[in-house]
Scaffold this motif. Structure first.
Motif, short mmCIF file in Angstrom:
data_model
loop_
_atom_site.label_atom_id
_atom_site.label_comp_id
_atom_site.label_asym_id
_atom_site.label_seq_id
_atom_site.Cartn_x
_atom_site.Cartn_y
_atom_site.Cartn_z
N GLY A 113 0.76 -1.25 0.00
CA GLY A 113 0.00 0.00 0.00
C GLY A 113 0.79 1.29 0.00
O GLY A 113 0.19 2.36 0.01
N HIS A 114 2.12 1.21 0.02
CA HIS A 114 2.90 2.45 -0.05
C HIS A 114 4.25 2.18 -0.69
O HIS A 114 4.66 1.03 -0.85
CB HIS A 114 3.05 3.11 1.32
CG HIS A 114 3.46 2.18 2.41
ND1 HIS A 114 2.56 1.58 3.24
CD2 HIS A 114 4.66 1.72 2.79
CE1 HIS A 114 3.19 0.80 4.09
NE2 HIS A 114 4.47 0.86 3.84
N SER A 115 4.93 3.25 -1.05
CA SER A 115 6.24 3.16 -1.69
C SER A 115 7.29 3.79 -0.79
O SER A 115 6.97 4.52 0.16
CB SER A 115 6.21 3.88 -3.04
OG SER A 115 6.05 5.28 -2.83
N ILE A 116 8.54 3.55 -1.11
CA ILE A 116 9.63 4.19 -0.36
C ILE A 116 9.52 5.71 -0.50
O ILE A 116 9.67 6.44 0.47
CB ILE A 116 10.99 3.65 -0.84
CG1 ILE A 116 11.14 2.19 -0.43
CG2 ILE A 116 12.14 4.50 -0.28
CD1 ILE A 116 12.35 1.48 -1.00
N GLY A 117 9.22 6.18 -1.72
CA GLY A 117 9.06 7.62 -1.93
C GLY A 117 7.95 8.20 -1.07
O GLY A 117 8.10 9.28 -0.49
N SER A 118 6.85 7.47 -0.95
CA SER A 118 5.75 7.94 -0.11
C SER A 118 6.16 8.00 1.36
O SER A 118 5.81 8.94 2.08
CB SER A 118 4.54 7.01 -0.26
OG SER A 118 4.06 7.04 -1.58
N LEU A 119 6.93 7.02 1.80
CA LEU A 119 7.39 7.01 3.19
C LEU A 119 8.38 8.15 3.45
O LEU A 119 8.34 8.78 4.51
CB LEU A 119 8.01 5.67 3.55
CG LEU A 119 7.00 4.53 3.72
CD1 LEU A 119 7.71 3.19 3.83
CD2 LEU A 119 6.11 4.77 4.94
N GLN A 153 1.39 17.99 -1.80
CA GLN A 153 0.37 16.96 -1.66
C GLN A 153 0.05 16.75 -0.18
O GLN A 153 0.91 16.90 0.68
CB GLN A 153 0.83 15.64 -2.26
CG GLN A 153 0.89 15.64 -3.75
CD GLN A 153 1.25 14.27 -4.29
OE1 GLN A 153 2.28 14.13 -4.92
NE2 GLN A 153 0.42 13.29 -4.02
N GLU A 154 -1.19 16.39 0.07
CA GLU A 154 -1.59 16.01 1.43
C GLU A 154 -0.85 14.73 1.80
O GLU A 154 -0.47 13.95 0.93
CB GLU A 154 -3.10 15.80 1.51
CG GLU A 154 -3.91 17.07 1.36
CD GLU A 154 -3.67 18.06 2.48
OE1 GLU A 154 -3.55 17.64 3.65
OE2 GLU A 154 -3.58 19.26 2.19
N ASP A 155 -0.69 14.51 3.08
CA ASP A 155 0.01 13.33 3.57
C ASP A 155 -0.81 12.06 3.37
O ASP A 155 -0.26 11.00 3.07
CB ASP A 155 0.31 13.52 5.07
CG ASP A 155 1.10 12.37 5.66
OD1 ASP A 155 2.10 11.95 5.06
OD2 ASP A 155 0.71 11.89 6.74
N ARG A 156 -2.12 12.17 3.52
CA ARG A 156 -2.97 10.98 3.48
C ARG A 156 -4.15 11.16 2.53
O ARG A 156 -4.60 12.27 2.29
CB ARG A 156 -3.49 10.65 4.87
CG ARG A 156 -2.36 10.27 5.82
CD ARG A 156 -2.88 9.68 7.11
NE ARG A 156 -1.78 9.23 7.93
CZ ARG A 156 -1.25 8.01 7.88
NH1 ARG A 156 -1.72 7.12 7.06
NH2 ARG A 156 -0.26 7.68 8.68
N ASN A 157 -4.63 10.02 2.06
CA ASN A 157 -5.83 9.98 1.24
C ASN A 157 -7.06 9.97 2.15
O ASN A 157 -6.93 9.86 3.38
CB ASN A 157 -5.82 8.71 0.37
CG ASN A 157 -4.63 8.67 -0.56
OD1 ASN A 157 -4.34 9.64 -1.26
ND2 ASN A 157 -3.90 7.57 -0.55
N GLN A 158 -8.24 10.05 1.55
CA GLN A 158 -9.47 10.06 2.36
C GLN A 158 -9.65 8.78 3.16
O GLN A 158 -10.26 8.79 4.22
CB GLN A 158 -10.69 10.30 1.47
CG GLN A 158 -10.79 11.74 1.02
CD GLN A 158 -12.10 12.04 0.32
OE1 GLN A 158 -12.84 11.14 -0.05
NE2 GLN A 158 -12.37 13.32 0.15
N ASP A 159 -9.09 7.65 2.67
CA ASP A 159 -9.20 6.39 3.41
C ASP A 159 -8.09 6.22 4.45
O ASP A 159 -7.90 5.15 5.00
CB ASP A 159 -9.24 5.20 2.46
CG ASP A 159 -7.95 5.04 1.67
OD1 ASP A 159 -7.00 5.85 1.84
OD2 ASP A 159 -7.88 4.09 0.86
N ASP A 160 -7.35 7.29 4.72
CA ASP A 160 -6.28 7.35 5.72
C ASP A 160 -5.00 6.62 5.32
O ASP A 160 -4.10 6.46 6.12
CB ASP A 160 -6.77 6.87 7.09
CG ASP A 160 -5.95 7.48 8.22
OD1 ASP A 160 -5.53 8.65 8.09
OD2 ASP A 160 -5.69 6.77 9.22
N THR A 161 -4.91 6.17 4.06
CA THR A 161 -3.65 5.59 3.59
C THR A 161 -2.74 6.73 3.17
O THR A 161 -3.19 7.85 2.88
CB THR A 161 -3.88 4.65 2.39
OG1 THR A 161 -4.53 5.39 1.34
CG2 THR A 161 -4.72 3.44 2.79
#
Length: 172
Positions: A50-56, A87-95
């Motif tokens: 559900g996430h990438s290194i770039g996202s982290l 960009q916001e840190d999280r999506n609406q589903d909190d991911t």
């Protein structure tokens, strides 16, 4: 035999106790940067669980900035730092938001800019301010606890990144 000397030393220019905590924070960052040095764009952008290194990496930098500006400094963001987070840190589903196409250099620049700000503000802090509680709507917090939390937060995500790198290397 080359014997290691495993000690925590206060960083110069900081109140001694604060400098020890900041040394720990910097050591966690150092080991993260060593591990991600030279990784490919594909490794940065590939989503695993559900996430990438770039996202982290984006998340680590944003959370550090948020705790610095909101909890320690009372909501007064440096506009240059704010602009690093379009960009916001999280999506609406909190991911976590998926951050894709940003180079390793861009991620490293963002991490370093935020850390430079944190170091700047904590360098001049005395122990009274370090332990002074800030009253926010849902909790009271001290700068001391913020640094503890940032250590815990980055260490956790560093572990995730290390696991993701191991998986990606096995798959290639």
């Amino acid at each position: 035999m080359n014997r290691k000397n495993l000690v925590v030393l206060p960083l110069p220019e900081f109140e001694s106790e604060i400098g020890r905590w900041i040394w720990c924070l910097e050591d966690v960052r150092r080991t993260l940067l060593e591990k991600i040095s030279g990784i490919s764009q594909q490794y940065l952008d590939t989503e695993l669980n559900g996430h990438s290194i770039g996202s982290l990496l984006y998340h680590i930098a944003l959370i550090e900035a948020d705790w610095l500006y909101e909890e320690v400094l009372g909501g007064k963001w440096n506009p240059k730092i704010r602009s690093l987070f379009p960009q916001e840190d999280r999506n609406q589903d909190d991911t976590l938001s998926h951050i894709e196409g940003q180079s390793l250099d861009e991620h490293l620049h963002r991490l370093q800019c935020v850390r430079d700000e944190l170091l700047f503000h904590f360098r001049t802090m005395n122990l009274e301010n370090w332990r002074a509680s800030r009253s926010l709507p849902h909790y009271n917090v001290t700068p001391e606890w913020v640094i503890y939390h940032l250590l815990e937060h980055e260490s956790h995500h560093r572990g995730q990144i290390f696991q993701m790198l191991a998986i990606l290397k096995r798959q290639s």
